[in-house]
Design a protein around this motif. Sequence first.
Motif, short mmCIF file in Angstrom:
data_model
loop_
_atom_site.label_atom_id
_atom_site.label_comp_id
_atom_site.label_asym_id
_atom_site.label_seq_id
_atom_site.Cartn_x
_atom_site.Cartn_y
_atom_site.Cartn_z
N LEU A 210 0.95 -1.20 -0.06
CA LEU A 210 -0.17 0.24 -0.07
C LEU A 210 1.05 1.49 0.07
CD1 LEU A 210 -2.80 -1.00 2.59
CD2 LEU A 210 -2.60 -1.87 0.51
N HIS A 211 0.76 2.29 -0.88
CA HIS A 211 1.16 3.36 -0.81
C HIS A 211 0.39 4.31 -0.20
CE1 HIS A 211 2.80 7.49 -2.23
NE2 HIS A 211 3.79 6.94 -2.11
N ILE A 212 1.02 5.02 1.00
CA ILE A 212 0.07 5.64 1.90
C ILE A 212 0.77 7.45 1.85
CG2 ILE A 212 -0.91 6.26 4.24
CD1 ILE A 212 -1.50 3.26 2.96
N PRO A 213 0.00 8.13 1.26
CA PRO A 213 0.65 9.60 1.15
C PRO A 213 0.72 9.88 2.67
CG PRO A 213 -1.24 9.36 -0.20
CD PRO A 213 -1.18 8.12 0.73
N ALA A 214 1.75 10.89 3.08
CA ALA A 214 2.03 11.19 4.41
C ALA A 214 2.67 12.62 4.45
CB ALA A 214 2.90 10.19 5.02
N GLY A 215 2.74 13.27 5.35
CA GLY A 215 3.41 14.41 5.54
C GLY A 215 4.82 14.21 6.04
N PRO A 216 5.79 15.30 6.52
CA PRO A 216 7.04 15.00 6.64
C PRO A 216 7.30 14.41 7.98
CG PRO A 216 6.24 17.14 7.39
CD PRO A 216 5.09 16.57 6.72
N LEU A 217 6.60 14.04 8.64
CA LEU A 217 7.09 13.11 9.81
C LEU A 217 6.99 11.63 9.60
CD1 LEU A 217 7.90 12.62 12.79
CD2 LEU A 217 5.55 12.83 13.49
N LEU A 218 5.61 11.35 8.90
CA LEU A 218 5.47 9.81 8.68
C LEU A 218 6.14 9.51 7.48
CD1 LEU A 218 1.93 8.94 9.87
CD2 LEU A 218 4.27 9.00 11.06
N THR A 219 6.69 10.33 6.47
CA THR A 219 7.29 9.75 5.33
C THR A 219 8.75 8.91 5.66
OG1 THR A 219 6.57 11.63 4.02
CG2 THR A 219 8.70 10.84 3.25
N GLY A 220 9.06 9.31 7.09
CA GLY A 220 10.38 8.64 7.41
C GLY A 220 10.17 7.25 8.29
N LEU A 221 8.91 7.02 8.37
CA LEU A 221 8.50 5.79 9.18
C LEU A 221 9.29 4.66 8.62
CD1 LEU A 221 6.61 4.29 11.46
CD2 LEU A 221 4.96 3.98 9.67
N ARG A 222 9.75 3.91 9.75
CA ARG A 222 10.47 2.52 9.19
C ARG A 222 10.06 1.44 10.05
NH1 ARG A 222 14.74 2.89 5.42
NH2 ARG A 222 15.28 4.99 4.89
N ALA A 223 9.82 0.32 9.82
CA ALA A 223 9.49 -0.73 10.74
C ALA A 223 9.59 -2.20 9.91
CB ALA A 223 7.98 -0.81 11.26
N GLY A 224 9.99 -3.34 10.64
CA GLY A 224 10.04 -4.52 9.98
C GLY A 224 11.06 -4.97 9.43
N VAL A 225 11.16 -6.42 9.00
CA VAL A 225 12.39 -6.78 8.37
C VAL A 225 11.79 -7.72 7.21
CG1 VAL A 225 13.88 -7.01 10.26
CG2 VAL A 225 12.42 -8.83 9.82
N ALA A 226 10.38 -8.32 7.20
CA ALA A 226 9.73 -9.01 6.26
C ALA A 226 8.33 -8.93 6.40
CB ALA A 226 10.22 -10.47 6.13
N GLU A 227 7.56 -8.99 5.26
CA GLU A 227 6.12 -8.77 5.41
C GLU A 227 5.45 -9.93 6.12
OE1 GLU A 227 6.14 -10.12 1.06
OE2 GLU A 227 7.66 -9.15 2.41
N ASN A 228 6.10 -11.35 6.11
CA ASN A 228 5.50 -12.49 6.91
C ASN A 228 6.17 -12.60 8.32
OD1 ASN A 228 8.27 -13.34 6.47
ND2 ASN A 228 7.71 -15.03 5.18
N ALA A 229 6.74 -11.58 9.21
CA ALA A 229 7.12 -11.49 10.14
C ALA A 229 6.45 -10.18 11.10
CB ALA A 229 8.73 -11.42 10.30
N VAL A 230 6.03 -10.43 12.25
CA VAL A 230 5.16 -9.30 12.87
C VAL A 230 6.57 -8.16 13.31
CG1 VAL A 230 3.87 -8.55 15.03
CG2 VAL A 230 3.50 -10.71 13.66
N PRO A 231 6.35 -6.88 12.97
CA PRO A 231 7.37 -5.99 13.57
C PRO A 231 7.98 -5.98 14.86
CG PRO A 231 6.07 -5.10 11.64
CD PRO A 231 5.40 -6.29 12.22
#
Length: 508
Positions: A210-231
């Motif tokens: 999913l491409h989620i449009p965001a502002g200056p803060l959440l554009t930098g959101l990072r989480a997880g290592v693989a889609e089949n693992a819970v971050p």
Amino acid sequence: MSHITDPDLSEDEIRLAAQLDNWFDAHREEFVQDLLQWVAHPSIADEKLAQPGKPFGAAVDEVFHHVLARAQALGFSTENHDGYAISIYADDREGVPEIGLVSHLDVVPPGDNWQYAPFEPFEKEGFVIGRGASDNKGPALVDLYLLRAFRDLGITLSHKLRIIYGGAEEIGMNDIRYLAQHGTLPRFSLITDGGFPVNYAQKGGLNLALHIPAGPLLTGLRAGVAENAVPSSAALRFPVAQRAQVSAALATLGEAQRAVLTLEEAEGGLRLVAQGKSGHAAFPEGTQNAIPLLLDALLAAGLLDDPADLRAAQLVSKLLADPWGEGAGIAAEDAATGKLTLNGGLAIPAEGGFELWLDIRYPLAADSAALQASLRTAVEATGGSLRVLRDDAPMHIDKNSPLVQQLLHTYDAVAQTRSEPFSMGGATHARVLPNSITFGPGFSRHAGGTFKGQATDLRPDFIRAGHGSPHGPDEFVVLDNLKRGFGVYGITLPRLDRWLQDGLAGDV
């Protein structure tokens, strides 16, 4: 039950079981050393790192070559299938139909919060700790030791045993898909990448970005290592000048929310991190996705001033409110395959916002097109978009079929128990390999499991609570359980050899 032959162990099988037990004990230390060497390879598959002859990157190629060299040193013939998978053959007979033992040597990335180094494995008190020990290098090594044991004990079959190790099970199974399209396949295969007693159904697997449009803060959101693992963690950055404002806002949160947050200086800014609890996306019980933890805290603390950031956080918080798709409006359930599961496994900065990668395991009763339409509507309402990464339909074998019942009763005879076939959200190569079924060698980690009256739900007391699962930190495997699986296969394979000859195990 008219289809059942050999419901109990014969005298010959009882003797064979004792021989297998003694053989494993005699080779146990060698088994442990092999497993430690295999787990030490950080064999994370990544098609973006493909090279000629190495479609999943150098790390998978390296473990392939290590295992091929080990098998050749033991006197077995081998084959490399263009870097997608490797085979090890029990003997050199030509024109003989094969029984396959199919597993994989790739692993998911380690992620965060490990107590021990993920690729510096060790054995302690009957446990091996390290990424891939349980999923799936321990079971894969059992396959190789079965070939050795059968040769050493003079066990001959009408079919030739063949091990197939894939290199991309964790990233969509293009390993065995390739082999199925371009290679020769066994007459029938046991997928040794699941649990006992026997798996008759698997949920569909839908992976979306999913491409989620965001502002200056959440554009930098990072989480997880693989889609089949819970971050296990999610993070974003604030300017260091906002320390007082951010600290004051976080101080207004309740104790439970503050407990999972850390605000630290990093690379000239402030880094806000939420800590969750990782695990396999298909088995979310006991896990906690760090992405909604972080976004819910930002929303509650009033730290999202930009309208695009606010909309993005509200959307993702709703989508990931629970692992069953209820908040996302796509919950589904049926008796055969259970509840739909939904995991937001990756958050990656992207132009104008971020990408959220979803892993959805949907039951037989759900319609993939309807799931996609519902999520697309939700995302497009914020100006975003959805693309399908993979969509694998559910698989289902009649649990009352002769094959399933034969395997079930063989397991019960060896384990001295009574059990039922099971369905699961986890996906195995049975999805893509014709004439195959997932049969062991894992045991449930829920309390109460036994094998010959002995507990199988063992866990090390030297790792933290909540650690140890496949795809989670401090992954472990129980050596005694691998030995139990080895014994079950040792009785099952001669039986399967006879069933195939007698027409009792047909196409699945």
